[in-house]
Each structure stands twice: as structure tokens, then as C-alpha cells.
Scaffold this active site. Structure first.
Site, PDB file in Angstrom:
ATOM      1  N   ALA A 112      30.594  27.076  28.513  1.00 39.90           N
ATOM      2  CA  ALA A 112      29.825  27.176  29.747  1.00 39.90           C
ATOM      3  C   ALA A 112      28.366  27.375  29.348  1.00 39.90           C
ATOM      4  CB  ALA A 112      30.324  28.350  30.581  1.00 39.90           C
ATOM      5  N   GLU A 142      38.426  25.205  26.637  1.00 39.02           N
ATOM      6  CA  GLU A 142      39.262  25.287  27.844  1.00 39.02           C
ATOM      7  C   GLU A 142      39.386  23.920  28.521  1.00 39.02           C
ATOM      8  OE1 GLU A 142      36.922  28.767  29.083  1.00 39.02           O
ATOM      9  OE2 GLU A 142      38.830  29.808  29.359  1.00 39.02           O
TER      10      GLU A 142
END
Ligand code: HXC
Length: 262
Positions: free
Chosen positions: A69, A118
């Protein structure tokens, strides 16, 4: 599909294979809010294209798949509520990918860290470049994985290995990742190998391929007994397809099957 304009992702289509490239090289393809939302839009468009039978997700450049992120946006986060919203927003996109009816392959061409790993975990199969580094370093930032890592990683490689990776936050190299089942293949060129894997999957009956994904995904969330019931139901559906007749006829007549997805 090739014509669609996004800022941080790119779609290329060659026949039935679509390639979604995360393209933010200045931040090692980190997932900021815009990029996450572009991925969601791009995936929606790809899936509406009936010609596409497999999706490959990769990162632009040689250095990174996705470095996580976007940490530079974390300053905007305040308190429990914002954090929860960020996690849910990312989880939605990962869920969208993991529930696609076509095979999805991650071509992990470099760093796959945090939200990047992820994303790769939301794909069906992972191909790592020999130079890839995979890890969930969130605890080093005072966070925990929030885009599905605490759930998908232990389901894939077991709780002991997953906890080791998450608690140390260490970067795993491609060969170790292969040994622990975190990736399925290691190749000098991850994208090329991912295309070969996609081609192999595309030879098989599309409805069967999609129902396998559904059986495995739903089965992971239930008991063995419940999963076997799901399997029997979906098996029943395959037997009602034209492609099943075609597959059997092709075998008996010693010819390659030509599946129509019907
Ligand atoms: C924002 C990032 C970034 C990231 C790299 N960059 N990763 N920007 N978010 N996740 C930027 C750097 O700031 C730098 O910008 C440029 O990309 C190149 O990175 P460098 O660090 O200079 O490269 P290098 O020294 O080779 O190190 C590579 C690296 C390192 C080991 C991958 O960049 C790194 O550790 N990145 C962070 C990895 C990480 O912690 N990811 C998890 C994030 S948390 P400038 O402008 O300086 O050139 C997460 C949580 C998800 O993903 C769940 C939330 C709910």
C-alpha cells in the site's frame, strides 16, 4: 480493452489473455487509493469482455511487482475508523479478484511486499521471477496486514510458516517461496512463464475451470462435509455441459478437444 485509459494501470490483451500491469514506477507500483480503484475498474472491464479467458496481473519495470500500500498516504489515516475503512476497501478489491470466474495468475516480477503480496495472494497461481522478494512487513510499520494477508497466507502455506513471515516481516526469496508453496513457479521471466501457464489453463473447458475455482474457494470456508457437497453439486453441473460431451468424444476419438464454453 487496449484502448482504455488509466493513469496507474495498463491493460494489454492478446487473444484470450489479458494482462493487467500496475504502473507507478516512481513508487515501486505502490497501491495508492487511485490505483486500487483503477484496478477494480479495470478488472470489471476485463471480465465483461467475453473473449478474455485468463488474467495475468504484474508490475511495471524490473524492480517491483507492488511494494505495498502507498505509505505516503498513511499520514491521512486517523484512528480506528479510517484504518478499518482502508482495510475493507483493499479487501474488496482482493475479493473481487479472487472470485473471478477465470484463472488469474500473478507474475511477481520483483518486490511483492505488504499489500503487493496480498494482491498476489488473491490470484489463483503465482509465478515468481528469480529476483522476486515476497514479504508482509506491516508489523515493522506498526500495522498488521490488512488486505487479506492474515487470512489468505495461512490458508495457502499453513499457520506456522505464515506467522513466521508476518511476525519477522522478512523478505522471502523466490526459491524459498517455491519450497513453501507460496509461489507455484520460478522463472527468469515471470510474465513469459505466466503466459505459458495461462495457455495451459485455456486448453481446458472454461465452465469446468470456473467451477473448480468456485468449489475450492467455497470449500475453504466450510467443513469437509460441506465442501464435498459443494463439489458434488458443481460436478453435476459440469456433466450437463456440451463441453463435457466434447471432452469425452475427443478422448475416445484420439483428437484434441475443442471447447466452446457451453
Ligand atoms: C510509497 C514507496 C513504497 C510504498 C517504495 N516506495 N515502496 N512509496 N509506498 N509502499 C517509494 C520510495 O519511497 C522511493 O521513493 C521509491 O519508491 C523507490 O524506493 P526505495 O526505497 O528508494 O528503493 P530501495 O531502497 O531499492 O528499497 C526497495 C524496498 C523499499 C525494499 C521495496 O522501497 C521498501 O521497503 N518499501 C516499503 C515496503 C513496505 O513496507 N510495504 C508495506 C506497506 S504497508 P522516492 O521518492 O524516495 O524515490 C501495506 C499495508 C497493506 O502494504 C494493508 C493496509 C490496510
Amino acid at each position: 480493452l487496449d484502448e482504455l485509459e488509466f493513469n496507474n494501470v495498463q491493460i494489454d490483451q492478446h487473444g484470450p489473455i489479458a494482462v493487467l500491469t500496475i504502473n507507478r514506477p516512481k513508487a515501486l507500483n505502490a497501491l495508492n487509493a487511485d490505483t486500487l480503484s483503477e484496478i477494480a475498474q479495470a478488472v470489471n472491464m476485463i471480465i465483461e469482455d467475453a473473449e478474455v479467458g485468463a488474467l495475468i496481473i504484474t508490475g511495471a519495470g524490473e524492480k517491483a511487482f507492488v511494494a505495498g500500500a502507498d505509505i505516503s498516504e498513511f499520514g491521512d489515516l486517523e484512528g480506528v475508523y479510517d484504518g478499518r475503512e482502508l482495510a475493507l476497501a483493499g479487501q474488496d478489491v482482493m475479493h473481487q479478484i479472487s472470485s473471478l470466474p477465470i484463472p488469474v495468475i500473478a507474475a511477481v516480477n520483483g518486490y511483492a511486499l505488504g499489500g503487493g503480496l496480498e494482491l498476489a495472494l488473491a490470484c489463483d497461481v503465482r509465478v515468481a521471477a528469480t529476483t522476486a522478494r515476497l514479504g508482509l512487513p506491516e508489523t515493522s510499520l506498526g500495522l498488521i496486514p490488512g488486505f487479506g494477508g492474515t487470512q489468505r497466507l495461512p490458508r495457502l502455506i499453513g499457520t506456522g510458516r505464515a506467522l513466521d513471515m508476518i511476525l519477522t516481516g522478512r523478505q522471502v526469496r523466490a526459491d524459498e517461496a517455491l519450497g513453501m508453496g507460496l509461489v507455484n513457479y520460478v522463472a527468469d521471466n515471470a510474465l513469459t512463464r505466466a503466459r505459458e501457464v495461462a495457455e495451459a489453463m485455456l486448453k481446458n473447458a472454461p465452465i469446468a475451470v470456473s467451477l473448480v475455482k468456485e468449489a475450492v474457494r467455497r470449500g475453504m470456508d466450510t467443513t469437509l462435509e460441506g465442501g464435498l457437497e459443494i463439489e458434488a453439486d458443481l460436478f453435476g453441473m459440469t456433466v450437463a455441459t456440451k463441453d463435457f460431451r466434447e471432452g469425452v468424444d475427443a478422448f475416445l476419438n484420439k483428437r484434441p478437444a475443442e471447447f466452446q464454453g457451453e
